[in-house]
Design an enzyme around this catalytic site. Structure first.
Site, PDB file in Angstrom:
ATOM      1  N   GLY A  40       0.823  -1.206   0.000  1.00 15.74           N
ATOM      2  CA  GLY A  40       0.000   0.000   0.000  1.00 15.74           C
ATOM      3  C   GLY A  40       0.852   1.249   0.000  1.00 15.74           C
ATOM      4  O   GLY A  40       2.075   1.211   0.169  1.00 15.74           O
ATOM      5  N   GLY A  49       0.819   5.486   1.322  1.00 16.12           N
ATOM      6  CA  GLY A  49       0.230   6.558   2.108  1.00 16.12           C
ATOM      7  C   GLY A  49       0.761   7.902   1.660  1.00 16.12           C
ATOM      8  O   GLY A  49       1.360   8.042   0.584  1.00 16.12           O
ATOM      9  N   VAL A  60       4.569   0.874   1.278  1.00 19.43           N
ATOM     10  CA  VAL A  60       4.919  -0.292   2.082  1.00 19.43           C
ATOM     11  C   VAL A  60       4.941  -1.525   1.185  1.00 19.43           C
ATOM     12  O   VAL A  60       4.068  -1.719   0.332  1.00 19.43           O
ATOM     13  CB  VAL A  60       3.915  -0.487   3.236  1.00 19.43           C
ATOM     14  CG1 VAL A  60       4.286  -1.712   4.068  1.00 19.43           C
ATOM     15  CG2 VAL A  60       3.873   0.760   4.127  1.00 19.43           C
ATOM     16  N   LYS A 116       9.016  -0.163   4.641  1.00 23.32           N
ATOM     17  CA  LYS A 116       8.432   1.123   4.269  1.00 23.32           C
ATOM     18  C   LYS A 116       9.536   2.044   3.796  1.00 23.32           C
ATOM     19  O   LYS A 116      10.580   2.181   4.442  1.00 23.32           O
ATOM     20  CB  LYS A 116       7.691   1.759   5.451  1.00 23.32           C
ATOM     21  CG  LYS A 116       6.974   3.057   5.097  1.00 23.32           C
ATOM     22  CD  LYS A 116       6.118   3.556   6.255  1.00 23.32           C
ATOM     23  CE  LYS A 116       5.346   4.808   5.877  1.00 23.32           C
ATOM     24  NZ  LYS A 116       4.475   5.289   6.975  1.00 23.32           N
ATOM     25  N   ASP A 121      -3.634 -12.732  13.430  1.00 24.40           N
ATOM     26  CA  ASP A 121      -4.529 -13.843  13.114  1.00 24.40           C
ATOM     27  C   ASP A 121      -5.671 -13.976  14.107  1.00 24.40           C
ATOM     28  O   ASP A 121      -6.768 -14.403  13.747  1.00 24.40           O
ATOM     29  CB  ASP A 121      -3.728 -15.149  13.070  1.00 24.40           C
ATOM     30  CG  ASP A 121      -2.752 -15.191  11.894  1.00 24.40           C
ATOM     31  OD1 ASP A 121      -2.980 -14.437  10.920  1.00 24.40           O
ATOM     32  OD2 ASP A 121      -1.780 -15.958  11.959  1.00 24.40           O
TER      33      ASP A 121
END
Length: 429
Positions: free
Chosen positions: A176, A178, A183, A198, A294
């Site tokens: 993704g 930002g 990242v 990142k 998880d």
């Protein structure tokens, strides 16, 4: 079709064509030309005068049949020609096979070679067809991998990932982007552990300073409800290596069951309380910035808009998500500067969405949305989802317009949730 596959397919076609080229001439000449297909009358006469191979035996000597004259060989079309035994014997002796196409059968080794060549052609055709039908991702080998749960193809080095880090990581996949950085998930080469990496979106001075400021705040935060930072470095390029979690709160289908929503909200409150105690505020709490383990343990990530409580008077940083923004972020001259209570408001907005399936305020345009945040009161969550009746008071108090009307700390929010839910969010539960 990719160029590599097209080249290999062309090679297969060329090999098959060569096999055909080798095989066809051999097959066409396998039987050889008929030995007497064009025999002349003189040749037949010579053959009829050949010595009798059966001479000296007890059988009577055969008398050669005299050849007919050219005039006698012409038979009217309407007169049937009757083959006599003598004529048959003469034809056989002269080598005139009635079926000249069967003359000169191929040897056994040639038949075997022909069958082998045919098998090779069939095998090449079948393998070529299977290769051309194979999905492209099977062809990439180690260059592409499917990560469990990620449902996406992972390239060896996707666009945007610095080549300087290739010796440190492999199996890199874009996750993704930002405002300050992007990242990637990656596997460390030394211990094969999957981590998140990142890096800045651009490499200019302003972005670099903001990026390193974020890392400076984040690196010192070690809590089970905050994404862990493993390494921060500026060489060979600025990057941060951190804990990798594939899911975000944004991806969960909402509304959530009461117990699940309360436990996630309590975990966010615990992480914020820890950061606030160390003088760091986040200022951009939203579902996308909440990663999930998880067991759905929430972990706060992306501290790019974070700052210290002492420096929070600086209102020059305007990066935030409007749907979850606190009133003081939109109108600081009216509601004051941002502080720890800004994070509490945003926590309330996230809690509201987990309960109802939508943000507290929604409008068709930004101006209408900003006005609703500043002027309107949200509909109580229980009016949309009655299961959350016991949590209405907590959520609405977090969403108070005036920061003074909210909880004074994230720790108070955590205590309030636990009181209603009987220990929700407690490690022991």
């Amino acid at each position: 079709m990719p160029p590599e596959r097209a080249g290999r397919a062309a090679a297969l076609i060329l090999i098959t064509a060569l096999l055909f080229a080798i095989l066809c001439p051999a097959v066409s000449g396998a039987g050889g030309p008929p030995d007497h297909a064009n025999a002349s009358p003189q040749g037949i006469e010579s053959a009829s005068k050949a010595p009798n191979e059966n001479k000296g035996r007890d059988t009577p000597e055969e008398t050669p049949t005299p050849l007919p004259s050219p005039e006698e060989t012409v038979t009217p079309a309407d007169t049937p020609t009757v083959a006599t035994p003598e004529a048959t014997t003469t034809d056989a002796a002269a080598g005139n096979n009635p079926n000249p196409g069967r003359q000169g059968a191929a040897p056994d080794w040639f038949v075997g070679f022909t069958l082998l060549a045919l098998l090779l052609i069939v095998a090449a055709t079948v393998l070529g067809a299977r290769y051309l039908k194979r999905p492209p991702e099977e062809e990439t080998g180690s260059a592409a991998t499917i990560l469990s749960g990620a449902h996406r193809t992972v390239l060896s080095r996707p666009p945007g990932f610095p080549p300087e880090l290739a010796e440190r990581y492999d199996r890199v996949a874009f996750v993704g982007r930002g405002g300050l950085g992007q990242v990637f998930s990656a596997v460390r080469r030394d211990d094969r552990r999957t981590v998140a990496v990142k890096i800045p979106v651009v490499y200019d001075e302003a972005t670099g300073k903001t990026f390193m400021k974020e890392m400076r705040f984040w690196e010192d935060l070690a809590h089970e409800n905050i994404v862990a930072v493993y390494s921060v470095n500026i060489l060979p390029v600025p990057f941060v290596e951190m804990e990798f979690l594939p899911r975000t709160l944004e991806l969960l289908e909402k509304p959530l069951p009461v117990e699940t929503a309360a436990r996630i909200a309590a975990g966010i409150a615990a992480g914020l309380a820890y950061a606030h105690e160390r003088g760091v505020i986040h200022r951009d709490i939203k579902p996308r910035n909440i990663l999930l383990a998880d067991d759905l343990t929430p972990k706060i990530t992306d501290w790019g808009m974070s700052t210290t409580l002492a420096a929070s008077r600086d209102t020059s940083i305007t990066g935030f998500t409007l749907a979850y923004a606190a009133p003081e972020q939109i109108a600081p001259e009216r509601f004051g500067r941002t502080d720890a209570r800004t994070d509490i408001y945003q926590l309330g907005a996230v809690f509201y969405e987990m309960a109802t399936g939508k943000a507290p305020f929604s409008r068709e345009n930004l101006a209408g949305l900003a006005e609703a945040i500043l002027q309107k009161q949200p509909v109580p969550p229980s009016e949309i989802n009655p299961d959350f009746a016991g949590l209405d008071q907590i959520i609405l108090r977090c969403l108070a317009k005036d920061p003074a009307d909210r909880y004074r700390s994230a720790g108070e929010v955590l205590d309030a949730i636990r009181a209603v839910m009987g220990g929700a969010g407690d490690e022991r539960t």
